[in-house]
Write an enzyme that holds these catalytic residues in place. Sequence first.
Site, PDB file in Angstrom:
ATOM      1  CD  GLU A  49      -9.171  38.591 -63.396  1.00 44.26           C
ATOM      2  OE1 GLU A  49      -9.347  39.553 -64.168  1.00 44.26           O
ATOM      3  OE2 GLU A  49      -8.773  37.475 -63.774  1.00 44.26           O
ATOM      4  CD  GLU A  60      -8.987  27.148 -57.489  1.00 45.99           C
ATOM      5  OE1 GLU A  60      -9.300  28.343 -57.676  1.00 45.99           O
ATOM      6  OE2 GLU A  60      -8.134  26.561 -58.176  1.00 45.99           O
ATOM      7  CB  CYS A  94      -5.587  27.492 -54.789  1.00 43.94           C
ATOM      8  SG  CYS A  94      -6.359  29.061 -55.231  1.00 43.94           S
TER       9      CYS A  94
HETATM   10  N1  THU Z   1      -7.538  31.519 -61.093  1.00 44.20           N
HETATM   11  C1  THU Z   1      -8.375  30.847 -60.239  1.00 44.20           C
HETATM   12  O1  THU Z   1      -9.453  31.343 -59.896  1.00 44.20           O
HETATM   13  N2  THU Z   1      -7.969  29.643 -59.768  1.00 44.20           N
HETATM   14  C2  THU Z   1      -6.768  29.048 -60.067  1.00 44.20           C
HETATM   15  O2  THU Z   1      -6.425  28.016 -59.491  1.00 44.20           O
HETATM   16  C3  THU Z   1      -5.907  29.637 -61.097  1.00 44.20           C
HETATM   17  C4  THU Z   1      -6.247  31.009 -61.529  1.00 44.20           C
HETATM   18  C5  THU Z   1      -7.946  32.825 -61.604  1.00 44.20           C
HETATM   19  C6  THU Z   1      -7.112  33.977 -61.117  1.00 44.20           C
HETATM   20  C7  THU Z   1      -7.307  34.980 -62.225  1.00 44.20           C
HETATM   21  O3  THU Z   1      -8.499  35.707 -61.977  1.00 44.20           O
HETATM   22  C8  THU Z   1      -7.520  34.135 -63.477  1.00 44.20           C
HETATM   23  O4  THU Z   1      -7.838  32.838 -63.006  1.00 44.20           O
HETATM   24  C9  THU Z   1      -6.312  34.076 -64.389  1.00 44.20           C
HETATM   25  O5  THU Z   1      -5.186  33.692 -63.718  1.00 44.20           O
END
Ligand code: THU
Length: 132
Positions: A49, A60, A94
């Site tokens: 993030e 992913e 993704c």
């Molecule tokens: N996130 C993922 O890593 N993969 C997903 O398919 C959905 C969301 C992460 C993004 C963010 O850091 C956190 O989950 C909350 O949305």
Amino acid sequence: MGISKEITGRLYDAAIKTRLNSCSPYSEFKVGAAIITGDGKIYTGCNIESSSYGLTMCAERNALSTALCAGERDFSAILVVADTEKPVSPCGACRQLIYDYSPDVTVIMSNLKKETLEMNIKDMLKYPFGPV
Ligand code: THU
């Protein structure tokens, strides 16, 4: 489809380990992912993030990008894991990128209870946009 228990287990272990490296101070939602090539190599990713929230990168896409950067082009499965009640499902962005580079891959969704749900990416992205 029909990913063996052994491969699923290897992907799960790799994803769960990488999930611990998640950089998610804003959402505090840790995600791990692992992708396996046709010849059995595994690449991993976690979510990263940013203080500029929109720059956040999902687990992913990080796993897929790492594999692509290593020159891989042939994938059989990608697993994603997070602490969710039901197996966690990849976001739309993704799904698009996975479809772009691996339109027939099996997506394995999972959670910390080791529940899994398998689905082909084609069934997760209806009427997809693709190469023109
Ligand atoms: N996130 C993922 O890593 N993969 C997903 O398919 C959905 C969301 C992460 C993004 C963010 O850091 C956190 O989950 C909350 O949305």
